[in-house]
Design an enzyme around this catalytic site. Structure first.
Site, short mmCIF file in Angstrom:
data_model
loop_
_atom_site.label_atom_id
_atom_site.label_comp_id
_atom_site.label_asym_id
_atom_site.label_seq_id
_atom_site.Cartn_x
_atom_site.Cartn_y
_atom_site.Cartn_z
N ILE A 266 0.69 -1.47 0.09
CA ILE A 266 0.00 -0.04 0.29
C ILE A 266 0.80 1.43 0.01
O ILE A 266 0.30 2.23 -0.41
CB ILE A 266 -0.92 0.02 1.23
N VAL B 215 1.55 -2.75 8.72
CA VAL B 215 1.49 -1.91 7.57
C VAL B 215 1.85 -0.49 8.30
O VAL B 215 2.08 0.62 7.45
CB VAL B 215 0.15 -1.73 7.09
N ASP B 216 1.58 -0.01 9.59
CA ASP B 216 1.73 1.07 10.32
C ASP B 216 3.44 1.38 10.33
O ASP B 216 3.71 2.61 9.77
CB ASP B 216 1.33 0.94 11.83
N THR C 173 -6.74 -6.94 10.78
CA THR C 173 -6.68 -8.36 10.46
C THR C 173 -5.46 -9.09 10.69
O THR C 173 -5.30 -10.37 10.26
CB THR C 173 -7.32 -8.65 8.90
N GLY C 174 -4.76 -8.25 11.01
CA GLY C 174 -3.12 -8.93 11.31
C GLY C 174 -3.02 -9.06 12.82
O GLY C 174 -3.67 -9.74 13.27
N VAL C 175 -2.03 -8.36 13.41
CA VAL C 175 -1.77 -8.42 14.75
C VAL C 175 -3.00 -8.19 15.61
O VAL C 175 -3.14 -8.78 16.75
CB VAL C 175 -0.82 -7.25 15.19
P1 ADP Z 1 -3.79 -4.36 12.71
O1 ADP Z 1 -2.50 -4.12 13.71
O2 ADP Z 1 -4.93 -3.53 12.50
O3 ADP Z 1 -4.31 -5.88 12.56
P2 ADP Z 1 -1.52 -5.09 10.59
O4 ADP Z 1 -0.76 -4.07 9.98
O5 ADP Z 1 -0.90 -6.24 11.70
O6 ADP Z 1 -2.84 -4.06 11.57
O7 ADP Z 1 -2.27 -5.69 9.36
C1 ADP Z 1 -3.01 -5.35 8.89
C2 ADP Z 1 -2.96 -5.84 7.34
O8 ADP Z 1 -2.06 -5.26 6.63
C3 ADP Z 1 -2.63 -7.35 7.32
O9 ADP Z 1 -3.46 -8.20 6.67
C4 ADP Z 1 -1.32 -7.29 6.74
O10 ADP Z 1 -0.98 -8.42 6.07
C5 ADP Z 1 -1.19 -6.10 5.95
N1 ADP Z 1 -0.03 -5.26 5.67
C6 ADP Z 1 1.28 -5.20 6.26
N2 ADP Z 1 1.99 -4.64 5.49
C7 ADP Z 1 1.28 -4.03 4.33
C8 ADP Z 1 1.79 -3.32 3.44
N3 ADP Z 1 2.92 -2.62 3.06
N4 ADP Z 1 0.76 -2.88 2.27
C9 ADP Z 1 -0.58 -3.60 2.47
N5 ADP Z 1 -0.81 -4.35 3.46
C10 ADP Z 1 0.12 -4.57 4.34
#
Ligand code: ADP
Length: 184
Positions: A16, A38-39, A129-131
């Site tokens: 993204i 992603v953050d 949907t991640g952490v």
């Molecule tokens: P949360 O803490 O809201 O669950 P995460 O960052 O752990 O957020 O995960 C949210 C989603 O973003 C996951 O499906 C992860 O695979 C995805 N993700 C991580 N890095 C990227 C990126 N650079 N671009 C798009 N999606 C990403």
């Protein structure tokens, strides 16, 4: 790439941070001080300017942190996008009945900011949907319904791009909303 709702919702895989869109949504945590997933990728790609703006927002508007489901905008630093919209998805707890509503709020409040800024295109990661552990198959219909409803009310933003890191995540999303597409 898959287009739904007359091209207003686009599903695709990729990173993204590389998108040339008006706004990239960040799945932030309430501290707005960066994190993993992603953050972390967004802050790395955008550089320190984003964190600087987040600090000011914390001081002026949210000294206790950004509440779950709320959203705020900053610039995008060195990225090609114009804005980052930071939102906080829920940390999934099975026994908490507000989970679905809080996830919907994260999407709707991000879309509302994009609308108020008059933006055309917004890109979302799969928030929570991640952490944060929100089941992907449960998130998908909530996300799709929220976008569809918002788009039925407003012309802006014109498009939402849903970015999945993995093809398998996009497959789960599509499978989970299949019945809803057939109905429409
Ligand atoms: P949360 O803490 O809201 O669950 P995460 O960052 O752990 O957020 O995960 C949210 C989603 O973003 C996951 O499906 C992860 O695979 C995805 N993700 C991580 N890095 C990227 C990126 N650079 N671009 C798009 N999606 C990403």
């Amino acid at each position: 790439m898959i287009e739904l709702e007359n091209g207003r919702i686009i599903l695709e895989t990729g990173d993204i941070t590389q998108l040339h869109v008006d706004a990239i949504v960040n799945a932030a945590n309430s501290s707005l001080m960066g994190g993993g997933g992603v953050d972390g990728a967004i802050h790395r790609a955008g550089g320190p300017e984003i964190l600087r703006e987040c600090r000011i927002i914390r001081q002026r508007q949210f000294p206790q942190g950004l509440p779950t489901g709320e959203a705020v905008a900053t610039g995008a630093g060195n990225m090609k996008a114009r804005y980052i919209i930071h939102t906080v998805g829920p940390i999934f707890k099975k026994e908490d009945s507000r989970m679905d509503e809080l996830l919907a709020n994260a999407y709707i409040n991000s879309l509302s900011i994009a609308r108020d800024l008059g933006l055309q295109t917004i890109a979302f990661p799969a928030i929570s949907t991640g952490v944060y552990g929100f089941p992907k198959d449960r998130a998908a219909p909530i996300v799709f319904k929220s976008l569809r409803h918002f788009f039925s009310l407003y012309q802006r933003p014109q498009k939402a791009r849903l970015l999945f890191f993995k093809q398998s995540d996009m497959d789960i999303f599509l499978e989970s909303i299949k019945g809803m597409i057939d109905e429409s």
